[in-house]
Design a protein around this motif. Structure first.
Motif, PDB file in Angstrom:
ATOM      1  N   ASP A   1      21.840 -14.568 -31.066  1.00  0.00           N
ATOM      2  CA  ASP A   1      21.085 -15.126 -29.949  1.00  0.00           C
ATOM      3  C   ASP A   1      21.929 -15.064 -28.657  1.00  0.00           C
ATOM      4  O   ASP A   1      21.469 -14.644 -27.604  1.00  0.00           O
ATOM      5  CB  ASP A   1      20.710 -16.573 -30.294  1.00  0.00           C
TER       6      ASP A   1
ATOM      7  N   ARG B   1      21.249 -12.724 -25.213  1.00  0.00           N
ATOM      8  CA  ARG B   1      21.134 -13.261 -23.839  1.00  0.00           C
ATOM      9  C   ARG B   1      22.167 -12.622 -22.910  1.00  0.00           C
ATOM     10  O   ARG B   1      21.849 -12.169 -21.781  1.00  0.00           O
ATOM     11  CB  ARG B   1      21.367 -14.778 -23.848  1.00  0.00           C
TER      12      ARG B   1
ATOM     13  N   LYS C   1      11.797 -15.181 -28.625  1.00  0.00           N
ATOM     14  CA  LYS C   1      12.648 -16.386 -28.673  1.00  0.00           C
ATOM     15  C   LYS C   1      12.451 -17.238 -29.944  1.00  0.00           C
ATOM     16  O   LYS C   1      13.411 -17.783 -30.498  1.00  0.00           O
ATOM     17  CB  LYS C   1      12.351 -17.235 -27.416  1.00  0.00           C
TER      18      LYS C   1
ATOM     19  N   PRO D   1      14.829 -16.785 -33.947  1.00  0.00           N
ATOM     20  CA  PRO D   1      15.961 -17.486 -34.559  1.00  0.00           C
ATOM     21  C   PRO D   1      15.551 -18.822 -35.191  1.00  0.00           C
ATOM     22  O   PRO D   1      16.063 -19.170 -36.264  1.00  0.00           O
ATOM     23  CB  PRO D   1      16.894 -17.726 -33.368  1.00  0.00           C
TER      24      PRO D   1
END
Ligand code: ADP
Length: 485
Positions: free
Chosen positions: A61, A65, A139, A142
């Protein structure tokens, strides 16, 4: 099988039987230990892999980003490394939990891989805004991964609980089976022990009885000894059988010799007695007082010799079963008078208070062997009583009849017989003390017992040292009208 091998075999059997439950119990314990180790390994390995995947999810994650904000190779290879980590740990979980348990997490990982590659593609094409939108779009992935991991974790805990329950079952069943095996082994050991004890003690006790019988003078080997056993007990039984046979033969030869010798002695003793009588009557001339004294001594010794020879002959005939009593009607009162008459002179001479009494009601007649009861039974008992009672003493003969039994009792107030010797006085040649040995042969009471038993009766002695002795005879009385036995 020898006694030694039988004992060794029993011992080996017992050891083996006791080892079976021990070995079984040990194997069950080993199984439990393996179960505990594998449970701990599975559980901790699975939890470690889940932790790793969780960490990789967070890392992935973060890399995604960072890559969208600042696309570069480090973040790209970081994302791919985390995806490979996840794949590897999912493979490990697959192996221990099975593909079913990890399917949803595998699907999340695949979606994350697709999403990563799409992001890389968009950023490589310079479409930064689209990449940011796409990242926003994926998004929730996860979070789904973490939820899937939580379910896997719950599954691992559930499997742990089940394994512990299974271990408990195994341990309970092992305890039950081991107790049962111990019980069965104990019963079998007991059976084996009893079998061995029985196989040894029974023949040994028969042998011991047979030996005791030989000690009592019974020389026939019993039929029930284990002569055909091939072990030491069989050897012992065969030797015992041979020994009793030999003893019986020796006993027979001895009786034959005694009988023959006494018979052969009778004639010369009669000749001596006859000539002594002729000498006494003066047929070979007058004798001076010294010569008469010597002649009286010769006659006295000849009488003793005659008595001894007759006793020996009687006994050997009784023992060979060749001497039978000749019962006939006997007037009891007459018999008592005769007995009194025979010993009156001796009683007066020894100053002994001697009385013969018949207690009423006495039957007129009884069927007895008159001579043997008078001379051999009462004669012998009274000779002993006079022999062992000092002047001033008391001797009684009592006769009574009750419930079909004629009882004769001879009591004296003589020296008595020690208690421990009472059982032996009816044995031949048995004498108590040196005085008795000097005065008799030890045959009288053996003959008395034979004659009484030949009449179907019993005799017993009671005595107190220093107070006197009593002989009690019980003979089943038959009147002359009864059929002979
Ligand atoms: P014996 O010919 O030696 O008298 P018996 O068989 O008649 O042999 O008696 C065995 C032994 O028992 C005797 O030697 C004597 O020691 C003992 N005995 C028998 N009768 C009497 C008795 N009335 N009083 C004391 N001892 C006795």
């Amino acid at each position: 099988m020898t006694v030694r091998s039988r004992l060794l075999l029993t011992l080996a059997g017992i050891i083996l039987l006791m080892m079976i439950p021990a070995v079984y119990g040990a194997s069950q314990l080993q199984r439990l230990e393996e179960l505990a180790v594998s449970l701990e390994m599975d559980h901790s390995d699975a939890l470690a892999s889940i932790g790793q995947i969780r960490a990789s999810l967070a890392e992935l994650d973060r890399y995604q980003r960072s890559h969208v904000a600042d696309p570069n190779d480090r973040y790209r290879s970081g994302m791919r490394r985390e995806l490979v980590f996840m794949a590897n740990h999912l493979e490990l979980l697959n192996r221990s939990l099975g593909p079913g348990a990890t399917a949803s997490m595998a699907a999340v990982r695949d979606s994350l891989e697709v999403a990563t590659e799409r992001l890389v593609e968009l950023l490589e094409a310079g479409l930064a805004q689209q990449a940011t939108d796409y990242l926003e779009q994926v998004k929730p992935l996860p979070d789904s991964g973490r939820a899937a991991l939580n379910r896997i974790e719950e599954g691992v805990d559930e499997r742990g609980r089940e394994a512990v329950e299974y271990a408990q079952q195994v341990s309970a069943s092992a305890a039950r089976t081991t107790s049962l095996a111990v019980l069965v082994a104990l019963l079998l050991t007991l059976g084996l022990g009893l079998w061995t004890v029985d196989a040894l003690s029974r023949p040994l006790s028969r042998l011991s009885d047979a030996t005791a019988a030989v000690a009592e003078g019974e020389f026939s080997a019993p039929e029930n000894l284990p002569y055909d056993r091939s072990d030491e007990i069989g050897d012992l039984s065969r030797s015992f059988g041979a020994m009793t046979g030999r003893l019986a033969e020796l006993d027979r030869l001895k009786a034959e010799f005694v009988s023959l010798a006494s018979h052969e002695l009778k004639t010369p003793i009669n000749v001596i007695a006859g000539y002594a009588e002729l000498l006494e009557e003066g047929l070979y001339g007058d004798m001076d007082p010294r010569q008469r004294e010597v002649l009286a001594l010769v006659q006295d010794q000849t009488k003793s010799l005659t008595r001894l020879v007759n006793q020996l002959l009687d006994l050997s005939r009784f023992e060979a079963g060749g001497l039978r009593i000749e019962p006939g009607p006997v007037e009891i009162r007459t018999l008592l008078e005769e007995v009194e008459g025979s010993f009156r002179a001796l009683a007066d001479q020894k100053q002994i208070d001697f009385r013969v009494e018949g207690r009423e009601p006495l039957p007129e007649d009884a069927v007895l062997d008159h001579d043997r009861i008078r001379h051999e039974v009462l004669g012998n008992l009274l000779s002993n009583a006079f022999k062992f009672t000092s002047p001033g003493g008391r001797i009684r003969v009592e006769a009574a009849s009750e419930n079909g039994t004629l009882s004769l009792r001879v009591t004296d107030s003589g020296i008595g017989i020690p208690k421990d010797q009472l059982d032996h006085i009816f044995e031949k040649y048995y004498q108590v003390g040196d005085d008795a040995k000097a005065q008799g042969s030890g045959l009288g009471l053996a003959i008395v017992k034979h004659v009484v038993e030949a009449h179907g009766g019993t005799i017993r002695a009671t005595s107190e040292v220093g107070s006197g002795t009593t002989f009690d005879i019980d003979i089943p009385s038959r009147s002359p009208g009864d059929a002979p036995a």
